[in-house]
Scaffold this motif. Structure first.
Motif, short mmCIF file in Angstrom:
data_model
loop_
_atom_site.label_atom_id
_atom_site.label_comp_id
_atom_site.label_asym_id
_atom_site.label_seq_id
_atom_site.Cartn_x
_atom_site.Cartn_y
_atom_site.Cartn_z
N LEU A 176 -17.46 -40.71 26.29
CA LEU A 176 -18.31 -40.40 25.14
C LEU A 176 -17.83 -41.19 23.92
O LEU A 176 -16.63 -41.42 23.76
N PRO A 177 -18.77 -41.59 23.06
CA PRO A 177 -18.34 -42.30 21.84
C PRO A 177 -17.62 -41.33 20.92
O PRO A 177 -17.84 -40.12 20.98
N PRO A 178 -16.77 -41.82 20.07
CA PRO A 178 -16.06 -40.93 19.16
C PRO A 178 -17.04 -40.29 18.18
O PRO A 178 -18.07 -40.89 17.83
N PRO A 179 -16.75 -39.08 17.76
CA PRO A 179 -17.69 -38.40 16.85
C PRO A 179 -17.70 -39.09 15.48
O PRO A 179 -16.71 -39.63 15.02
N THR A 180 -18.88 -39.07 14.89
CA THR A 180 -19.01 -39.61 13.53
C THR A 180 -19.37 -38.45 12.61
O THR A 180 -20.13 -37.56 12.98
N PHE A 181 -18.82 -38.47 11.44
CA PHE A 181 -19.06 -37.40 10.49
C PHE A 181 -19.86 -37.95 9.32
O PHE A 181 -19.48 -38.97 8.74
N PRO A 182 -20.94 -37.29 8.96
CA PRO A 182 -21.70 -37.77 7.80
C PRO A 182 -20.91 -37.52 6.52
O PRO A 182 -20.04 -36.67 6.47
N GLU A 183 -21.26 -38.28 5.52
CA GLU A 183 -20.54 -38.12 4.25
C GLU A 183 -20.88 -36.78 3.60
O GLU A 183 -20.04 -36.17 2.97
N ASP A 219 -26.36 -28.96 4.23
CA ASP A 219 -26.48 -27.85 3.27
C ASP A 219 -25.81 -28.18 1.93
O ASP A 219 -25.90 -27.39 1.00
N ASP A 220 -25.11 -29.34 1.82
CA ASP A 220 -24.54 -29.73 0.53
C ASP A 220 -25.66 -30.21 -0.36
O ASP A 220 -26.55 -30.95 0.04
N ARG A 221 -25.58 -29.81 -1.61
CA ARG A 221 -26.59 -30.24 -2.56
C ARG A 221 -25.95 -31.07 -3.64
O ARG A 221 -24.81 -30.82 -4.04
N ALA A 222 -26.68 -32.09 -4.05
CA ALA A 222 -26.15 -32.94 -5.12
C ALA A 222 -26.09 -32.14 -6.39
O ALA A 222 -26.98 -31.39 -6.73
N ALA A 223 -25.03 -32.31 -7.11
CA ALA A 223 -24.87 -31.55 -8.34
C ALA A 223 -25.58 -32.17 -9.48
O ALA A 223 -25.96 -33.27 -9.56
#
Length: 175
Positions: A160-167, A171-175
């Motif tokens: 399996l390819p290594p997991p990638t994490f989004p920045e 559910d995060d909202r721009a402040a």
């Protein structure tokens, strides 16, 4: 002509000495020529010594270069012989492995065939069929050829390819 500073820093040539002496009366000319001859002999001896020294340095340089080249050639020869010896040992081990596989395949095939005959004479034909069936062809082939056919072999699972994490998480909202 030369300036007085230049004449102090360098040695006068024989021609300059002769020119200076030629201005004197003729009786001094004989003395000047004797001195000129001595000076020319000294210059010649110095130049000959310098040339001999340069020639000996060049001979030493050439000798050391040829000695280094000979040492390099010997080292390459030893390295090449070691590489060939290592390759011969690898080839010998591979040959022993293949001969061992051939012998193991023969023993396995002969044992399976003999076992199927013995079991078949005992009245267990289904077991004789299993011993003399596809296994009699497949197992010695694995030992002798050192491979199994691709259609019958199970493919390896791909990693399996290594997991990638989004920045940012959804559910995060721009402040």
């Amino acid at each position: 002509m030369t300036t007085p500073e230049e004449s102090r820093t360098r040695r006068p040539t024989a021609l300059e000495i002769a020119t200076q002496w030629s201005r004197l009366p003729p009786e001094h000319l004989r003395v000047a020529l004797e001195h000129l001859e001595l000076e020319l002999r000294r210059e010649h001896a110095r130049e000959s010594a310098r040339e001999r020294h340069q020639a000996s340095l060049e001979r030493e340089r050439t000798a050391s270069a040829s000695a280094l080249e000979a040492a390099r050639m010997r080292e390459e020869h030893v390295t090449e012989r070691a590489r060939i010896a290592a390759q011969d040992r690898r080839d010998q081990r591979a040959h022993q492995l293949y001969v061992g596989g051939l012998a193991a395949g023969f023993v396995l095939a002969a044992g399976m065939l003999a076992g199927s005959v013995i079991v078949g004479l005992d009245g267990r034909q289904w077991l004789a069929g299993l011993l003399a069936g596809p296994g009699l062809i497949a197992l010695p082939g694995v030992f002798v050829l050192r491979r199994s056919d691709r259609p019958t072999a199970r493919p390896r699972p791909r990693p399996l390819p290594p997991p990638t994490f989004p920045e940012r998480l959804p559910d995060d909202r721009a402040a």
